[in-house]
Scaffold this motif. Structure first.
Motif, PDB file in Angstrom:
ATOM      1  N   SER A  80      41.839  40.934  45.278  1.00  0.00           N
ATOM      2  CA  SER A  80      41.943  40.508  46.673  1.00  0.00           C
ATOM      3  C   SER A  80      40.699  39.738  47.107  1.00  0.00           C
ATOM      4  O   SER A  80      40.767  38.877  47.968  1.00  0.00           O
ATOM      5  CB  SER A  80      42.156  41.706  47.596  1.00  0.00           C
ATOM      6  OG  SER A  80      41.003  42.526  47.618  1.00  0.00           O
ATOM      7  N   ASP A  81      39.557  40.064  46.510  1.00  0.00           N
ATOM      8  CA  ASP A  81      38.284  39.404  46.820  1.00  0.00           C
ATOM      9  C   ASP A  81      37.612  39.118  45.485  1.00  0.00           C
ATOM     10  O   ASP A  81      36.915  39.969  44.932  1.00  0.00           O
ATOM     11  CB  ASP A  81      37.438  40.320  47.705  1.00  0.00           C
ATOM     12  CG  ASP A  81      36.107  39.718  48.110  1.00  0.00           C
ATOM     13  OD1 ASP A  81      35.566  38.879  47.362  1.00  0.00           O
ATOM     14  OD2 ASP A  81      35.604  40.113  49.175  1.00  0.00           O
ATOM     15  N   TYR A  82      37.850  37.932  44.947  1.00  0.00           N
ATOM     16  CA  TYR A  82      37.400  37.587  43.600  1.00  0.00           C
ATOM     17  C   TYR A  82      35.896  37.777  43.395  1.00  0.00           C
ATOM     18  O   TYR A  82      35.495  38.433  42.427  1.00  0.00           O
ATOM     19  CB  TYR A  82      37.834  36.153  43.259  1.00  0.00           C
ATOM     20  CG  TYR A  82      37.366  35.687  41.910  1.00  0.00           C
ATOM     21  CD1 TYR A  82      38.019  36.099  40.755  1.00  0.00           C
ATOM     22  CD2 TYR A  82      36.271  34.839  41.786  1.00  0.00           C
ATOM     23  CE1 TYR A  82      37.587  35.680  39.508  1.00  0.00           C
ATOM     24  CE2 TYR A  82      35.840  34.423  40.549  1.00  0.00           C
ATOM     25  CZ  TYR A  82      36.489  34.839  39.412  1.00  0.00           C
ATOM     26  OH  TYR A  82      36.054  34.430  38.193  1.00  0.00           O
ATOM     27  N   GLU A 106      40.851  40.259  32.237  1.00  0.00           N
ATOM     28  CA  GLU A 106      40.943  38.989  32.955  1.00  0.00           C
ATOM     29  C   GLU A 106      41.032  39.267  34.450  1.00  0.00           C
ATOM     30  O   GLU A 106      41.848  40.076  34.882  1.00  0.00           O
ATOM     31  CB  GLU A 106      42.188  38.212  32.538  1.00  0.00           C
ATOM     32  CG  GLU A 106      42.188  37.774  31.109  1.00  0.00           C
ATOM     33  CD  GLU A 106      43.451  37.017  30.724  1.00  0.00           C
ATOM     34  OE1 GLU A 106      43.439  36.386  29.666  1.00  0.00           O
ATOM     35  OE2 GLU A 106      44.453  37.053  31.470  1.00  0.00           O
ATOM     36  N   LEU A 107      40.195  38.581  35.215  1.00  0.00           N
ATOM     37  CA  LEU A 107      40.251  38.661  36.671  1.00  0.00           C
ATOM     38  C   LEU A 107      40.795  37.348  37.197  1.00  0.00           C
ATOM     39  O   LEU A 107      40.393  36.269  36.749  1.00  0.00           O
ATOM     40  CB  LEU A 107      38.858  38.902  37.261  1.00  0.00           C
ATOM     41  CG  LEU A 107      38.109  40.135  36.797  1.00  0.00           C
ATOM     42  CD1 LEU A 107      36.753  40.214  37.488  1.00  0.00           C
ATOM     43  CD2 LEU A 107      38.917  41.391  37.043  1.00  0.00           C
ATOM     44  N   ARG A 151      48.539  46.461  46.000  1.00  0.00           N
ATOM     45  CA  ARG A 151      49.197  47.250  44.961  1.00  0.00           C
ATOM     46  C   ARG A 151      49.359  48.675  45.466  1.00  0.00           C
ATOM     47  O   ARG A 151      48.399  49.300  45.878  1.00  0.00           O
ATOM     48  CB  ARG A 151      48.316  47.267  43.720  1.00  0.00           C
ATOM     49  CG  ARG A 151      48.844  48.142  42.610  1.00  0.00           C
ATOM     50  CD  ARG A 151      47.755  48.352  41.536  1.00  0.00           C
ATOM     51  NE  ARG A 151      48.256  49.165  40.461  1.00  0.00           N
ATOM     52  CZ  ARG A 151      48.294  50.491  40.485  1.00  0.00           C
ATOM     53  NH1 ARG A 151      47.858  51.154  41.511  1.00  0.00           N
ATOM     54  NH2 ARG A 151      48.770  51.160  39.451  1.00  0.00           N
ATOM     55  N   PRO A 152      50.570  49.205  45.422  1.00  0.00           N
ATOM     56  CA  PRO A 152      50.730  50.608  45.820  1.00  0.00           C
ATOM     57  C   PRO A 152      50.136  51.527  44.756  1.00  0.00           C
ATOM     58  O   PRO A 152      50.344  51.315  43.571  1.00  0.00           O
ATOM     59  CB  PRO A 152      52.246  50.796  45.916  1.00  0.00           C
ATOM     60  CG  PRO A 152      52.835  49.704  45.107  1.00  0.00           C
ATOM     61  CD  PRO A 152      51.831  48.588  45.072  1.00  0.00           C
ATOM     62  N   PRO A 180      37.188  47.727  43.425  1.00  0.00           N
ATOM     63  CA  PRO A 180      37.169  47.267  44.819  1.00  0.00           C
ATOM     64  C   PRO A 180      38.541  47.158  45.480  1.00  0.00           C
ATOM     65  O   PRO A 180      38.638  47.192  46.705  1.00  0.00           O
ATOM     66  CB  PRO A 180      36.495  45.889  44.730  1.00  0.00           C
ATOM     67  CG  PRO A 180      35.614  45.993  43.532  1.00  0.00           C
ATOM     68  CD  PRO A 180      36.390  46.846  42.568  1.00  0.00           C
ATOM     69  N   ASP A 181      39.608  47.031  44.694  1.00  0.00           N
ATOM     70  CA  ASP A 181      40.952  46.960  45.267  1.00  0.00           C
ATOM     71  C   ASP A 181      41.686  48.297  45.219  1.00  0.00           C
ATOM     72  O   ASP A 181      42.879  48.362  45.488  1.00  0.00           O
ATOM     73  CB  ASP A 181      41.781  45.891  44.545  1.00  0.00           C
ATOM     74  CG  ASP A 181      41.325  44.487  44.908  1.00  0.00           C
ATOM     75  OD1 ASP A 181      41.115  44.232  46.110  1.00  0.00           O
ATOM     76  OD2 ASP A 181      41.172  43.661  43.994  1.00  0.00           O
TER      77      ASP A 181
END
Length: 132
Positions: A17-19, A59-60, A69-70, A121-122
């Motif tokens: 969500s925040d690379y 891989e990001l 993502r639940p 972080p996500d």
């Protein structure tokens, strides 16, 4: 039955969500070396390959406005990402020094190996598994 079709995991891909935050977390906080990073102009997206172990990469990806993502309650699909560590106590201590809080260390009832979880972080669950 012959030779197995699949021989190893080559990579695991994560959409962030925040690379920049995820890139820093995986490369700096967790210490995974960056193998290659590229901006893909046609997709307005970054891709970063990090080395987990010889032949295995993480891989990001960045994409604009990906849906969350639940995780809880546990959803169908990828449950968590697990990394082997030689000493779980040392790994938990190092993560704590870097501001990452881990769950209490548990013991796998079938293997006797120690493990713990924390979140990226996500909110993706990450497991550390003491391979021994």
């Amino acid at each position: 039955m012959g030779k197995p079709l699949l021989t190893a995991i080559h990579h695991v891909a994560l959409i962030c969500s925040d690379y920049p935050r995820s890139r820093a977390f995986y490369s700096e906080t967790l210490g995974l070396p960056i193998v290659h990073e590229v901006y893909r102009e046609a997709r307005n997206s970054w891709k970063c390959d990090l080395l987990v172990s010889p032949g295995v990469q993480l891989e990001l990806f960045s994409f604009s406005d990906p849906p969350p993502r639940p995780s809880r309650p546990e959803a169908q699909g990828l449950r968590h990402l697990a990394f082997s560590v030689p000493d779980i106590g040392a790994a938990v201590a190092m993560l704590g020094e870097r501001g990452v809080s881990c769950e209490p260390i548990g013991v796998d009832e079938y293997t006797g190996r120690r493990f713990t979880f924390f979140a990226d972080p996500d909110g993706l669950p990450i497991e550390l598994y003491e391979a021994g």
